[in-house]
Design a protein around this motif. Structure first.
Motif, mmCIF file in Angstrom:
data_model
loop_
_atom_site.group_PDB
_atom_site.id
_atom_site.type_symbol
_atom_site.label_atom_id
_atom_site.label_comp_id
_atom_site.label_asym_id
_atom_site.label_seq_id
_atom_site.Cartn_x
_atom_site.Cartn_y
_atom_site.Cartn_z
ATOM 1 N N ALA A 14 0.841 -1.206 0.000
ATOM 2 C CA ALA A 14 0.000 0.000 0.000
ATOM 3 C C ALA A 14 0.873 1.252 0.000
ATOM 4 C CB ALA A 14 -0.930 -0.009 1.220
ATOM 5 N N GLU A 17 2.395 1.600 -3.513
ATOM 6 C CA GLU A 17 1.420 1.906 -4.577
ATOM 7 C C GLU A 17 0.585 3.145 -4.268
ATOM 8 O OE1 GLU A 17 -0.667 -1.754 -5.461
ATOM 9 O OE2 GLU A 17 1.178 -2.709 -6.152
ATOM 10 N N TYR A 19 -1.588 3.786 -1.722
ATOM 11 C CA TYR A 19 -2.908 3.649 -1.091
ATOM 12 C C TYR A 19 -2.837 4.061 0.377
ATOM 13 C CZ TYR A 19 -4.733 1.219 -5.159
ATOM 14 O OH TYR A 19 -5.153 0.919 -6.424
ATOM 15 N N LYS A 20 -3.926 4.701 0.837
ATOM 16 C CA LYS A 20 -3.959 5.208 2.209
ATOM 17 C C LYS A 20 -4.117 4.099 3.241
ATOM 18 C CE LYS A 20 -6.004 9.616 0.829
ATOM 19 N NZ LYS A 20 -5.389 10.700 1.579
ATOM 20 N N ARG A 22 -4.115 -0.539 3.774
ATOM 21 C CA ARG A 22 -4.002 -1.848 3.113
ATOM 22 C C ARG A 22 -5.383 -2.438 2.841
ATOM 23 N NH1 ARG A 22 -4.877 -5.582 6.659
ATOM 24 N NH2 ARG A 22 -4.501 -5.227 8.867
ATOM 25 N N ALA A 24 -7.401 -1.241 0.991
ATOM 26 C CA ALA A 24 -7.628 -1.030 -0.447
ATOM 27 C C ALA A 24 -7.614 -2.366 -1.198
ATOM 28 C CB ALA A 24 -6.552 -0.096 -1.008
ATOM 29 N N TYR A 25 -6.718 -3.273 -0.771
ATOM 30 C CA TYR A 25 -6.597 -4.545 -1.505
ATOM 31 C C TYR A 25 -7.811 -5.443 -1.305
ATOM 32 C CZ TYR A 25 -2.094 -2.638 -2.301
ATOM 33 O OH TYR A 25 -1.107 -1.776 -2.691
ATOM 34 N N GLY A 52 -8.734 4.387 1.570
ATOM 35 C CA GLY A 52 -8.215 3.400 0.605
ATOM 36 C C GLY A 52 -9.272 2.926 -0.387
ATOM 37 N N TRP A 53 -10.474 2.636 0.124
ATOM 38 C CA TRP A 53 -11.532 2.140 -0.775
ATOM 39 C C TRP A 53 -11.951 3.233 -1.754
ATOM 40 C CZ3 TRP A 53 -15.691 -1.791 1.242
ATOM 41 C CH2 TRP A 53 -15.036 -2.911 1.758
ATOM 42 N N GLN A 55 -10.056 5.530 -2.937
ATOM 43 C CA GLN A 55 -9.017 5.630 -3.962
ATOM 44 C C GLN A 55 -9.210 4.549 -5.036
ATOM 45 O OE1 GLN A 55 -5.682 5.382 -1.068
ATOM 46 N NE2 GLN A 55 -4.800 7.086 -2.231
ATOM 47 N N VAL A 56 -9.508 3.343 -4.590
ATOM 48 C CA VAL A 56 -9.724 2.237 -5.536
ATOM 49 C C VAL A 56 -10.945 2.540 -6.408
ATOM 50 C CG1 VAL A 56 -10.341 -0.222 -5.721
ATOM 51 C CG2 VAL A 56 -8.653 0.519 -4.022
ATOM 52 N N LYS A 59 -10.334 5.144 -9.128
ATOM 53 C CA LYS A 59 -9.581 4.675 -10.304
ATOM 54 C C LYS A 59 -10.508 4.076 -11.351
ATOM 55 C CE LYS A 59 -5.024 4.036 -8.469
ATOM 56 N NZ LYS A 59 -3.877 3.198 -8.257
#
Ligand SMILES: C[S@@+](CC[C@H](N)C(=O)[O-])C[C@H]1O[C@@H](n2cnc3c(N)ncnc32)[C@H](O)[C@@H]1O
Length: 197
Positions: A14, A17, A19-20, A22, A24-25, A52-53, A55-56, A59
């Protein structure tokens, strides 16, 4: 890889890459499985700190609307609107509805209360949030919309499953590999609202 190294792996990934969190994954894996993040949609992300979510989602959703809500203040992300509020409050739900003006396509909830150390209590409190978002989704999602919510395996699991089956034609449970193995956390994916509700 043991559980700790596994978590360190996602933490480092994270950072590298950008991301704010983990977490996010987890959303990346959920979307790879169920394919609900699509350009042009209206998406609500509840319990979104640190972002994080969002940001995903951003995209994938270049055009559309993304609203994040958390009790904690979130640093801005381009293309995402944030509200600092408690989702359980009636007024917050009203603000959400006013913002979208029509039904929502995707509702995400990664909400989790601060842990108390009492596993049973933590489970009950997390699952109360899941039950709340299920009721909200029933009233506000598009007929072909999607809800993805965190829940804990344990108390109230059957209650969540029963309610979800009452509201949606299709429900699935999925635990992303980026979710700690020893954690009781898992996710419910619900789609296609029932006509009779
Ligand atoms: C696991 S974190 C979410 C991580 C996030 N999905 C990400 O990708 O960065 C859970 C969040 O739920 C929030 N939360 C818990 N109860 C809430 C409530 N009633 N309303 C809004 N947010 C809540 C917490 O403040 C916390 O920031």
């Amino acid at each position: 890889m043991d559980s700790k190294s596994y978590q360190d792996h996602f933490f480092k990934k994270a950072k590298i890459e950008g991301y704010k969190s983990r977490s996010a994954y987890k959303l990346i894996e959920l979307n790879e499985k169920f394919h609900f993040l699509k350009n042009g949609i209206k998406l609500l992300d509840v319990g979104s700190f640190p972002g994080g979510w969002c940001q995903v989602a951003r995209k994938k959703i270049k055009k559309g609307m993304i609203l994040g809500i958390d009790i904690k203040k979130i640093d801005s992300i381009e293309g995402v609107k944030f509200i600092e509020a408690d989702f359980l409050e009636h007024n917050t739900k009203k603000i959400v509805l006013d913002y979208f003006k029509s039904n929502i396509d995707v509702i995400l909830s990664d909400m989790a209360p601060n842990t108390t150390g009492n596993k049973s209590l933590d489970c009950i409190r997390t699952n109360e949030l899941c039950l709340d978002i299920l009721d909200f989704s029933k009233k506000t999602l598009n007929k072909n919309g999607t809800l993805v919510s965190k829940l804990f395996m344990g108390e109230d699991f059957e209650k969540i499953k029963t309610k979800a089956k009452q509201y949606f034609k299709k429900i699935d449970f999925f635990k992303p590999s980026s979710s700690r193995g020893e954690s009781r956390e898992t996710y419910i994916h619900c789609s296609r609202l029932c006509n009779n509700i």
